[in-house]
Design an enzyme around this catalytic site. Structure first.
Site, PDB file in Angstrom:
ATOM      1  N   ASP A 189       6.913   7.952  -1.130  1.00 32.05           N
ATOM      2  CA  ASP A 189       7.137   6.933  -0.086  1.00 32.05           C
ATOM      3  C   ASP A 189       8.827   6.483  -0.609  1.00 32.05           C
ATOM      4  O   ASP A 189       9.303   6.771  -1.292  1.00 32.05           O
ATOM      5  CB  ASP A 189       6.526   5.774  -0.484  1.00 32.05           C
ATOM      6  CG  ASP A 189       4.909   5.615  -0.121  1.00 32.05           C
ATOM      7  OD1 ASP A 189       4.585   6.324   0.651  1.00 32.05           O
ATOM      8  OD2 ASP A 189       4.279   5.302  -0.960  1.00 32.05           O
ATOM      9  N   ASP A 213       9.721   1.717   1.872  1.00 29.75           N
ATOM     10  CA  ASP A 213       9.141   1.073   1.163  1.00 29.75           C
ATOM     11  C   ASP A 213       9.357   0.041  -0.057  1.00 29.75           C
ATOM     12  O   ASP A 213       8.645  -1.178   0.470  1.00 29.75           O
ATOM     13  CB  ASP A 213       8.170   2.264   0.269  1.00 29.75           C
ATOM     14  CG  ASP A 213       6.986   1.981   0.630  1.00 29.75           C
ATOM     15  OD1 ASP A 213       5.461   1.370   0.379  1.00 29.75           O
ATOM     16  OD2 ASP A 213       5.902   2.332  -1.312  1.00 29.75           O
ATOM     17  N   ASP A 217       8.458   0.836  -7.750  1.00 27.69           N
ATOM     18  CA  ASP A 217       6.861   0.752  -9.070  1.00 27.69           C
ATOM     19  C   ASP A 217       7.226   1.493  -9.894  1.00 27.69           C
ATOM     20  O   ASP A 217       7.501   2.671 -10.484  1.00 27.69           O
ATOM     21  CB  ASP A 217       6.608   2.212  -7.542  1.00 27.69           C
ATOM     22  CG  ASP A 217       6.567   1.329  -6.210  1.00 27.69           C
ATOM     23  OD1 ASP A 217       6.531   0.301  -6.009  1.00 27.69           O
ATOM     24  OD2 ASP A 217       5.461   2.572  -5.654  1.00 27.69           O
ATOM     25  N   ARG A 269       5.871  -9.328  -4.418  1.00 29.62           N
ATOM     26  CA  ARG A 269       6.401  -8.840  -4.790  1.00 29.62           C
ATOM     27  C   ARG A 269       7.092  -8.364  -5.969  1.00 29.62           C
ATOM     28  O   ARG A 269       8.224  -7.529  -5.881  1.00 29.62           O
ATOM     29  CB  ARG A 269       5.527  -7.489  -4.435  1.00 29.62           C
ATOM     30  CG  ARG A 269       4.313  -7.236  -3.783  1.00 29.62           C
ATOM     31  CD  ARG A 269       4.507  -5.050  -3.494  1.00 29.62           C
ATOM     32  NE  ARG A 269       3.235  -5.420  -2.756  1.00 29.62           N
ATOM     33  CZ  ARG A 269       2.965  -4.494  -2.365  1.00 29.62           C
ATOM     34  NH1 ARG A 269       3.089  -3.320  -3.291  1.00 29.62           N
ATOM     35  NH2 ARG A 269       1.501  -3.979  -2.144  1.00 29.62           N
TER      36      ARG A 269
END
Length: 391
Positions: A189, A213, A217, A269
């Site tokens: 991603d 994206d 992460d 997020r």
């Protein structure tokens, strides 16, 4: 006014300048540094007032806090110091002088700096070996417009003062992996930085934005991560902590998110948490749209002394829970000493205890009053360091 009056005025002006130059006391470099340090957060105050930071770059390993602890494993007599001189990139046969050559090929402790300002376009994700520090202080380094960074099954890594943006998804292919082994990498991603089964990772003072994206992460059992002093902006999905709802190994995940600036134009997020524990402290949220902090699978969150500024139009609720879950023994979303502006609100878990981060002595830091958050996050993002002294 006659000629004599004009001459008198000029003489008075010159005399004033002379007095200012020669008789007004000047602050020494040490005093300037001390005064500057008073308005810094705990991490920055540890190293930024040092005017000799260029010759003492490794000082920052003693400045990290929270779950990453002190990064002293990244230095020592066997440390290799490497300067990037070439912005080009060959993902399979990296050339000496390029970033990938030292970040992926050489084993052992490596401290990477950059000769000059650079725009680096990676042809494949950069997989970073253990005990590697990428230090962009003093220059303007962009990793942008294609593949970006991946920390894959490695440990003890510092990413500092890099601008990472416009990262794009990548098709499967061959790439130089950690420790110099060419591996096949599946589809990736378009994240700025992705952690996969990584531990003891410090992401500090980077600017991340506009990726395909997400921006950061932390997945597949990664833990002991500190995310500090970064500027996250212009992004829909900002930060994901936990791989997916079924990946139970992320129950052991421990992440600290501290002194970061979120916004403008961040949608959601910040972070989104699955399974594990996250301490979110002394961050500035300016520009959230859908929500700030969300989660699923019963994560534990302590939100402490953050400043949440809701948009004038749009959502005012800071939190989001998958399927609308708010209660139950598995959920622990707690707000402690947070501040809310423009009608922002935080839906806490009913009852239960506020989960403690349980930091060790090397990890502990004092969360300051939320009134100081604006000043503590003023220098978030990649630093604009003076070429002569202070950073």
């Amino acid at each position: 006014m006659g000629p004599q009056g004009v001459n008198y005025v000029i003489w008075q002006f010159v005399l004033t300048i002379v007095i200012v130059i020669f008789f007004v006391p000047k602050l020494s470099s040490a005093k300037q540094s001390k005064l500057m340090g008073l308005n810094m957060n705990m991490i920055d105050r540890c190293w930024r007032p040092n005017s000799e930071w260029r010759r003492q770059r490794q000082q920052i390993v003693t400045c990290s806090i929270d779950y990453v602890g002190k990064m002293t494993n990244n230095i020592g007599k066997d440390l290799i110091q490497y300067e990037v001189t070439d912005p080009n990139d060959d993902p399979i046969n990296p050339k000496l002088g390029t970033l990938r050559y030292r970040a992926s090929v050489i084993r052992g402790k490596v401290w990477i700096t950059f000769q000059k300002d650079m725009n680096i376009r990676l042809n494949k994700p950069l997989l970073i070996s253990s005990f590697t520090t990428i230090d962009g202080r003093g220059v303007n380094i962009h990793i942008a417009n294609n593949a970006c960074l991946m920390i894959f099954k490695t440990t003890n890594i510092i990413i500092h003062s890099i601008r990472i943006h416009h990262c794009k998804a990548q098709a499967p292919g061959m790439v130089m992996g950690p420790n110099g082994k060419v591996i096949h990498l599946g589809p990736i991603d378009g994240d700025a930085i992705r952690l996969v089964t990584a531990s003891k990772i410090w992401i500090d003072h980077n600017t991340l934005n506009d990726c395909e994206d997400g921006l950061l992460d932390v997945t597949r059992g990664s833990s002991n991560v500190t995310i500090s002093n970064n500027w996250f902006r212009e992004q829909d999905k900002v930060m994901l902590l936990g791989h997916d709802d079924g990946y139970v190994r992320d129950k052991n995940m421990k992440v600290t998110v501290v002194y970061n600036h979120f916004g403008p134009n961040c949608n959601q997020r910040m972070p989104r948490i699955r399974h594990g524990y996250t301490h979110v402290a002394n961050n500035l949220y300016l520009g959230l749209m859908q929500y700030a902090i969300g989660g699923s699978m019963g994560p534990s969150l302590k939100s402490e002394a953050n400043l949440f500024i809701a948009p004038k139009v749009g959502s005012k609720e800071i939190t989001w829970r998958q399927n609308g879950q708010t209660n139950g023994d598995k959920w622990e979303f707690h707000s402690v000493r947070d501040a809310f502006e423009n009608g922002a609100s935080f839906e806490v878990t009913n009852g239960g205890r506020v989960p403690k981060p349980n930091y060790s002595k090397d990890e502990y830091f004092q969360v300051v009053d939320v009134k100081s958050v604006r000043s503590l996050t003023r220098s978030s993002g990649a630093l604009q360091c003076s070429r002569t002294s202070l950073c």
